[in-house]
Scaffold this active site. Sequence first.
Site, PDB file in Angstrom:
ATOM      1  N   ASP A  25     128.155 115.131 -38.163  1.00 18.26           N
ATOM      2  CA  ASP A  25     128.679 114.469 -36.759  1.00 18.26           C
ATOM      3  C   ASP A  25     127.814 114.934 -35.783  1.00 18.26           C
ATOM      4  OD1 ASP A  25     130.840 113.716 -38.403  1.00 18.26           O
ATOM      5  OD2 ASP A  25     131.899 115.572 -38.302  1.00 18.26           O
ATOM      6  N   LYS A  50     117.433 118.284 -46.594  1.00 27.29           N
ATOM      7  CA  LYS A  50     116.315 117.732 -47.052  1.00 27.29           C
ATOM      8  C   LYS A  50     115.576 116.668 -45.769  1.00 27.29           C
ATOM      9  CE  LYS A  50     117.728 116.016 -51.114  1.00 27.29           C
ATOM     10  NZ  LYS A  50     119.042 116.661 -51.700  1.00 27.29           N
ATOM     11  N   GLY A  51     116.227 116.698 -44.779  1.00 25.63           N
ATOM     12  CA  GLY A  51     115.884 116.102 -43.464  1.00 25.63           C
ATOM     13  C   GLY A  51     116.741 114.426 -43.703  1.00 25.63           C
ATOM     14  N   SER A  91     123.432 123.454 -35.329  1.00 26.67           N
ATOM     15  CA  SER A  91     124.723 123.432 -35.668  1.00 26.67           C
ATOM     16  C   SER A  91     125.104 124.259 -36.780  1.00 26.67           C
ATOM     17  CB  SER A  91     125.491 122.071 -35.460  1.00 26.67           C
ATOM     18  OG  SER A  91     125.172 121.428 -36.976  1.00 26.67           O
TER      19      SER A  91
HETATM   20  O1  RIB Z   1     132.558 116.086 -40.633  1.00 28.30           O
HETATM   21  C1  RIB Z   1     133.439 117.130 -40.424  1.00 28.30           C
HETATM   22  C2  RIB Z   1     134.642 116.830 -40.179  1.00 28.30           C
HETATM   23  O2  RIB Z   1     135.255 116.145 -41.262  1.00 28.30           O
HETATM   24  C3  RIB Z   1     135.857 117.980 -39.996  1.00 28.30           C
HETATM   25  O3  RIB Z   1     135.760 118.251 -38.566  1.00 28.30           O
HETATM   26  C4  RIB Z   1     136.785 117.497 -40.335  1.00 28.30           C
HETATM   27  O4  RIB Z   1     137.916 117.621 -39.338  1.00 28.30           O
HETATM   28  C5  RIB Z   1     136.683 116.432 -41.014  1.00 28.30           C
HETATM   29  O5  RIB Z   1     137.268 115.126 -40.356  1.00 28.30           O
END
Ligand code: RIB
Length: 309
Positions: free
Chosen positions: A254, A225-226, A284
Amino acid sequence: MKTIAVIGSNMVDLISYTERMPKEGETLEAPSFKMGCGGKGANQAVAAAKLGADVVMVTKVGDDMFADNTIRNFQSYGINTQYVSKEPQTSSGVAPIFVSPTSQNSILIIKGANEFLKPADIDKAERTLVECSLIVLQLEVPLETVYAAIEFGNKHNIPVLLNPAPAVPELDIEYACRCDFFVPNETELEILVNKPVETVEQIKEAAMILLNKGLNNIIVTMGEKGAIWLSKDGKDVFIEPTQVNAMDTSGAGDAFIGCFSHYFMQTHDVQLSLEKASLFAAFSVTEKGTQFSYPSIEQFEEFETKHTK
Ligand code: RIB
């Protein structure tokens, strides 16, 4: 050169690609498996480093077969590992991850050595940390360490980004208000405010509740959804999602944070950095794995050219 300090977690990701989750008592065959370095802190550090950022990682690995591999992995991306230490007689953090056929992930974390990252580890890294231009935090290490890192950033006028992941209801929002950026996803936001977050409107309402408590900037990542960015001084920005064929969403949040941190360091332009982060995270999800799925700068630039109108 501006350095990003990531003070946080690392894990070993054990990713099973499943047709469905097994029922209690059932043994079920899953089509495939991938193991890799992960952990929210480590992923964010690697994402930024892959784009060319100078990164120092403050984290703890265990006293086991995974530890040296994790350290070598950081080093392979040029990340400073001077403050990656081994916790004796403790396992490294591990994360069994299950990815469904619709590419969504469910993650279990066993924190292991991450539980032993303490405020004293920040003190040990002080000489290097005072030279950093951004501190990036998550919640896979003890809250006392997160709070100490925020205090450190405030004391030395270093901007702080807090990714409240995984959501911890006991998080003291006073500390979040002392950060420059607070970056939850919609699930974390739901846990923190206890309100529904099904639509973008509801997400915005929930984000406003936190903003009104005194946050400086809240950025909510919403997957396909952005993302939205709301600020104390009235910013209300929607970042369009990039349409891609998703294979595996693990680690996409991340990727977003690592990329945002890198471009924010380079430009101090929040909106531009969010647009880059959204594209980087979209890339990703087109590949399997967490750190494995993050593009190099060359791959990212090619993807950006293809997907920018
Ligand atoms: O956000 C993904 C991460 O969440 C994974 O790499 C896992 O290790 C947990 O920390």
